[in-house]
Write a protein that holds these residues in place. Structure first.
Motif, PDB file in Angstrom:
ATOM      1  N   VAL A  60       9.477   7.774  13.457  1.00 11.43           N
ATOM      2  CA  VAL A  60       8.786   6.806  13.761  1.00 11.43           C
ATOM      3  C   VAL A  60       9.098   5.376  13.279  1.00 11.43           C
ATOM      4  O   VAL A  60       9.281   5.321  11.966  1.00 11.43           O
ATOM      5  N   LEU A  61       9.364   4.441  14.078  1.00  8.72           N
ATOM      6  CA  LEU A  61       9.752   3.200  13.823  1.00  8.72           C
ATOM      7  C   LEU A  61       8.431   2.343  13.515  1.00  8.72           C
ATOM      8  O   LEU A  61       7.668   2.165  14.511  1.00  8.72           O
ATOM      9  N   HIS A  62       8.411   1.553  12.446  1.00  6.90           N
ATOM     10  CA  HIS A  62       7.513   0.580  12.122  1.00  6.90           C
ATOM     11  C   HIS A  62       8.334  -0.697  12.308  1.00  6.90           C
ATOM     12  O   HIS A  62       8.831  -1.073  11.220  1.00  6.90           O
ATOM     13  N   ASN A  74       4.363  -8.615   5.822  1.00  6.48           N
ATOM     14  CA  ASN A  74       3.047  -8.670   5.659  1.00  6.48           C
ATOM     15  C   ASN A  74       2.123  -8.302   6.959  1.00  6.48           C
ATOM     16  O   ASN A  74       1.262  -8.775   6.823  1.00  6.48           O
ATOM     17  N   THR A  75       2.482  -7.368   7.377  1.00  7.88           N
ATOM     18  CA  THR A  75       1.984  -7.008   8.649  1.00  7.88           C
ATOM     19  C   THR A  75       1.377  -5.346   8.562  1.00  7.88           C
ATOM     20  O   THR A  75       0.893  -5.128   9.397  1.00  7.88           O
ATOM     21  N   GLY A  76       1.402  -4.686   7.450  1.00  3.84           N
ATOM     22  CA  GLY A  76       0.892  -3.466   7.191  1.00  3.84           C
ATOM     23  C   GLY A  76       1.763  -2.393   7.478  1.00  3.84           C
ATOM     24  O   GLY A  76       1.584  -1.257   7.646  1.00  3.84           O
ATOM     25  N   LYS A  77       3.045  -2.750   7.953  1.00  2.92           N
ATOM     26  CA  LYS A  77       4.008  -1.664   8.243  1.00  2.92           C
ATOM     27  C   LYS A  77       4.139  -0.696   7.115  1.00  2.92           C
ATOM     28  O   LYS A  77       4.169   0.685   7.477  1.00  2.92           O
ATOM     29  N   THR A  78       4.404  -0.725   6.109  1.00  2.81           N
ATOM     30  CA  THR A  78       4.512   0.107   5.048  1.00  2.81           C
ATOM     31  C   THR A  78       3.305   0.819   4.578  1.00  2.81           C
ATOM     32  O   THR A  78       3.352   2.227   4.529  1.00  2.81           O
ATOM     33  N   ILE A 132      10.710   4.913   9.695  1.00  2.00           N
ATOM     34  CA  ILE A 132      11.430   3.793   9.270  1.00  2.00           C
ATOM     35  C   ILE A 132      10.960   2.654   9.482  1.00  2.00           C
ATOM     36  O   ILE A 132      10.372   2.072  10.463  1.00  2.00           O
ATOM     37  N   ILE A 133      11.001   1.803   8.290  1.00  2.00           N
ATOM     38  CA  ILE A 133      10.288   0.319   8.303  1.00  2.00           C
ATOM     39  C   ILE A 133      11.364  -0.630   8.506  1.00  2.00           C
ATOM     40  O   ILE A 133      12.409  -0.651   7.588  1.00  2.00           O
ATOM     41  N   GLY A 134      11.134  -1.503   9.193  1.00  2.67           N
ATOM     42  CA  GLY A 134      12.145  -2.665   9.253  1.00  2.67           C
ATOM     43  C   GLY A 134      11.698  -4.035   9.962  1.00  2.67           C
ATOM     44  O   GLY A 134      10.757  -3.958  10.516  1.00  2.67           O
ATOM     45  N   SER A 135      12.427  -5.154  10.000  1.00  3.82           N
ATOM     46  CA  SER A 135      11.998  -6.182  10.677  1.00  3.82           C
ATOM     47  C   SER A 135      12.438  -6.043  12.107  1.00  3.82           C
ATOM     48  O   SER A 135      13.177  -5.279  12.404  1.00  3.82           O
ATOM     49  N   GLU A 137       5.126  -1.608  16.759  1.00  6.15           N
ATOM     50  CA  GLU A 137       5.537  -2.887  16.626  1.00  6.15           C
ATOM     51  C   GLU A 137       4.174  -3.526  16.059  1.00  6.15           C
ATOM     52  O   GLU A 137       3.054  -3.396  16.486  1.00  6.15           O
ATOM     53  N   TYR A 138       4.598  -4.235  14.887  1.00  7.89           N
ATOM     54  CA  TYR A 138       3.544  -5.099  14.202  1.00  7.89           C
ATOM     55  C   TYR A 138       3.820  -6.753  14.329  1.00  7.89           C
ATOM     56  O   TYR A 138       4.620  -7.315  14.406  1.00  7.89           O
ATOM     57  N   SER A 139       2.502  -7.335  14.440  1.00  6.09           N
ATOM     58  CA  SER A 139       2.540  -8.491  14.438  1.00  6.09           C
ATOM     59  C   SER A 139       1.493  -9.179  13.326  1.00  6.09           C
ATOM     60  O   SER A 139       0.558  -8.494  12.904  1.00  6.09           O
TER      61      SER A 139
END
Length: 858
Positions: free
Chosen positions: A376-378, A383-387, A488-491, A511-513
């Motif tokens: 699962v990719l985040h 500061n978008t809540g990924k973690t 996996i959390i990343g930019s 994908e987070y915005s």
């Protein structure tokens, strides 16, 4: 202008001389005397122009720019700020008609109606012309005879080139045999180190050398003068210079004799007729000088490649050209065969080494995904809540592991999960906290062990895979994760790399915005504008402390964050800001990773940072990572960003599209060391092979600089002798600040204690000031790294408690020490205004500038 009159007189004299020279050239070239009128009809235009050329050239060169400007000003010209070329042009134009000298009147006075004078002039000019023609013809004959002789010399050399070399080779062999028999061998030193007395090491042994070039490096024991970059130096003499000089002299004599014996007789006769003296050896030496240098270099190069043993065998054999030619051909054949064998052996070793490198390293670094069933990719901005979303998945699993980039983040997740009734243990290398009934673990990414199974694994800040020193830990965790599900959390920059690494695996992409927009302030930030909720960013501990001190002295309450700060202290500083005990936070870029704070505005006090090598502008990713901390939903629904300068340029970096990551870092693994030990057992060889190993496409090797530096301290010692390869590398790889001399010494002392079976030396406790407390914290951290690696957990508990106390002391000292800080000149210590841009005061800067000026003036 007296100077003008003087130049005029000189120009007049020069003009007369040039005209008479022209008359003589004209008359001398005529077989029959021409009349004066004939001369004028042919040369009138040239004579008329001579005066103008001489006069203008002299007046342009001799008169200064100031005098020209003065003269032109008097004539009504504007000369201020006028180009020098224009001044010269105007001045020459004005001077062209200044008192012209009448060359024709002067020449008529000399020769018109003066036939006798004209005839006398012709006779002298013609005689001079004929004499000069005779001399030129003689020179042409000399040149031709020299060319004929040199051409013949070239033929002789080409014909007898091999014979000449046989002579040189025999001479070198006799010299070598004599040197081996009579000379003393000296210990090799730097040839310039004349203060070192040479130490005798016995006589020469042919088995110590392969080719003559090796022997030529030996010292003769004498001192001689040599030239380097055009300067003369005295140095210890090597046999290179002795043999080169001897060869040059012998070749000169041999070639001279060969030429004298083989030149045709007619060349001797012609030479004597033209030069009016016989052709001698001295004359021949001059003629062969231009050939001799090239020939000498060529022969000496060949001598250097001769085998020492071949020449020693040659010394006692009488010089019979046919015999020596046969011996040379045999030696060359043997030499070529040996070279072919050596090249084949080198190629075999190279191929063997390539196979070995491929076996040791190559297999380990081919991207492949093992074990994990689902990924699962985040992916998104800061500061978008990924973690948060990734951790929610881990909390609900039967077992889970969180891999953090920083010890502080591992501590935060450990606290968070335990607060939320999810038992979680902690492991960072410097501490281990076992929680009863725990099936979850929070740790730093370096603590990942691929054989441990978890239902869910969370890997944070995956873009760190590109870090040249730590990136491989992320690569290993991502590709070797032993779990049902891996988050996996990343930019955004890491997205393509993650998809490439995971290949055909089962992937869910989220994908987070940002819900909270960022707004860059149009005005440059000033300290007078600081407000509650601001986070001021700078890039050194010193600047953080100075800025915090300034704000406190101006009545603000401040929290601080910087890299050297103990994580526990950092946590307390952050909590004070969150609870509203402080209104402003001052931080390095440490704030950009994992810290979610109620920040109204991020203020960049600096746009550059020192990256360990040089000072450079922040990258787009760095600006985004830090600026993204601005804004807190429900509290600050717009995140503000401010800069102290270059707002447009920094805004462009903030708005720039993330460049995708194309490569990841690789580093040695246990498997690599296991394979390596099938060939070698020492780390020195390992580092050499690591350098030779070509990193696969899409990867970059860790430099291992810190590990190498530590290894050099204990290379060849009992530490290396008594520890296994993997254990030793593990100790070299311990994550501590290897730039601190005290910590390096502590590491070395501890290593000796380990191999001697003694108790580990306790870290030194220093607490006189903030810096000493922070260093003590690091020293205890290093001690804990050793204790946990040696499984001394009971002892580690005591030092963990002591470290917490040190962290408390740091926290308290921050409150008191900050109030006493002020900016001061690093040169003289004088107090500087807070707004002063530089690290030195104006007086010291001026003094330094004056010294530089006088230095360069000298």
């Amino acid at each position: 202008m007296n100077q003008l009159e003087q130049i005029y007189n000189n120009a007049e004299v020069n003009t007369k001389i040039k005209i008479l020279e022209d008359v003589d050239r004209y008359l001398g070239s005529k077989e029959m005397m021409p009349s004066y009128k004939e001369y004028l009809s042919e040369r009138f235009h040239y004579i008329d122009q001579i005066w103008v050329n001489v006069w203008l050239n002299k007046i342009t060169v001799k008169i200064s720019k100031q005098e020209k400007k003065k003269y032109l000003s008097e004539k009504g010209y504007e000369t201020e700020n006028v180009d020098r070329k224009i001044i010269n042009h105007l001045f020459r134009t004005e001077m062209r008609d200044f008192q012209p000298f009448n060359t024709l009147d002067w020449l008529n006075d000399m020769f018109e109606s003066k036939n006798e004078d004209w005839a006398e002039r012709y006779a002298k000019a013609r005689a001079h012309y004929l004499q000069k023609a005779k001399e030129e013809e003689l020179q042409r004959k000399k040149y031709r005879i020299r060319e004929d002789i040199e051409e013949k010399i070239d033929e002789i050399i080409e014909r007898d080139y091999s014979l000449l070399y046989l002579h040189i080779r025999h001479m070198a062999s006799k010299q070598l045999a004599s040197d081996f028999k009579n000379k003393i061998r000296y210990l090799k030193v730097d040839t310039f180190a004349l203060e070192e007395k040479l130490e005798e090491t016995g006589s020469f042994d042919a088995d110590d050398y392969s080719i003559m070039g090796d022997f030529f490096e030996e010292l003769t024991g004498n001192i001689h003068k040599a030239l380097y970059w055009g300067k003369g130096y005295f140095e210890y003499e090597t046999f290179y210079y002795v043999y080169k000089n001897n060869l040059s002299g012998f070749l000169s004599d041999s070639l001279q004799t060969l030429v004298l014996q083989n030149l045709p007789h007619h060349l001797y006769d012609e030479y004597e007729e033209i030069y009016e003296k016989p052709l001698t050896g001295k004359s021949v030496k001059k003629l062969i000088a231009h050939i001799l240098q090239d020939l000498n270099d060529s022969f000496f190069e060949s001598i250097q490649e001769e085998y020492v043993k071949d020449l020693l065998k040659l010394a006692d054999i009488p010089f019979i050209p046919e015999v020596h030619k046969e011996l040379l051909e045999k030696d060359i054949a043997d030499r070529e065969r040996k070279k072919a064998e050596e090249q084949a052996e080198q190629q075999r070793k190279k191929e063997e080494e390539e196979r070995m490198l491929a076996y040791i390293f190559g297999q380990e670094y081919s991207p492949s995904v093992e074990r994990a069933k689902r990924y699962v990719l985040h992916i998104g901005e800061t500061n978008t809540g990924k973690t948060h979303h990734a951790l929610e998945g881990m909390k609900s699993a039967s077992s889970g592991m969180y891999l953090a980039p920083l010890r502080l983040l591992a501590l935060e997740v450990y606290d968070k999960l335990n607060r939320e009734a999810v038992p979680c243990s902690l492991k960072t290398g410097e501490e281990e906290k076992e929680v009863t009934g725990s099936e979850h673990l929070s740790c730093t990414v370096e603590m990942f062990y691929e054989k441990d199974y978890y239902d869910v694994i969370v890997i944070d800040e995956a873009q760190m895979i590109t870090d040249k020193d730590r990136g491989f830990s992320w690569y290993k965790a991502i590709t070797k994760a032993n779990a049902n599900e891996v988050h996996i959390i990343g930019s955004r920059s890491a997205k393509s790399m993650m998809l490439q690494l995971l290949g055909d695996a089962d992937i869910e992409l989220n994908e987070y915005s940002r819900d909270i927009p960022l707004e860059v302030e149009a005005k440059e930030f000033k300290f007078a504008h600081v407000r509650k909720g601001d986070a001021l960013i700078c890039f050194s501990r010193k600047r953080v402390l100075e800025t915090a001190s300034r704000l406190q002295q101006e009545g603000h309450s401040v929290s601080m964050i910087y890299g050297a700060m103990p994580p526990e202290t950092r946590k307390k500083q952050v909590q004070r800001f969150i609870k509203g005990e402080t209104s402003i936070i001052v931080s390095t870029d440490a704030i950009g990773m994992g810290l979610n704070l109620p920040i109204r505005r991020i203020v960049f006090l600096e746009n550059e940072k020192f990256d360990g090598t040089k000072r450079r502008t922040l990258t787009s990713q760095e600006v985004k990572q830090i600026a993204g901390r601005a804004g807190r939903k429900g509290l600050y629904n717009i995140g503000k960003v401010a800069f102290t300068k270059d707002i447009k340029r920094m805004m462009a970096l903030l708005e720039m599209e993330d460049a995708p990551v194309h490569s990841f870092a690789i580093a040695p693994t246990n498997t690599v060391f296991e394979r390596f030990q099938r060939y070698y057992r020492d780390l020195g060889t390992f580092f050499e092979l690591w350098d030779k190993f070509e990193s696969p496409r899409g990867t970059k090797k860790a430099a291992l600089t810190e590990e190498r530096d530590l290894y050099e301290r204990i290379r060849g010692t009992e530490i290396e002798a008594k520890l296994g390869l993997m254990d030793l590398y593990g100790f070299l790889h311990l994550p501590f600040s290897k730039k601190e001399h005290d910590l390096i010494r502590q590491w070395e002392e501890t290593m000796y204690a380990i191999i001697d079976g003694e108790e580990l030396p306790e870290p030194r406790i220093k607490n006189r000031n903030l810096e000493e407390l922070e260093l003590t914290y690091k020293a205890i951290g290093l001690h804990l790294l050793f204790l946990y690696r040696l499984d001394q957990k009971t002892e580690a508990l005591y030092w963990e408690r002591l470290r917490e106390e040190i962290s408390d002391h740091v926290h308290e000292r921050l409150k008191t020490d900050i109030t006493e800080l002020f900016r001061k000149c690093r040169k003289c210590g004088k107090k500087l205004p807070w707004e002063h841009e530089y690290q030195i005061c104006d007086e010291c800067h001026s003094s330094r500038s004056r010294r530089r000026y006088h230095y360069y003036k000298r």
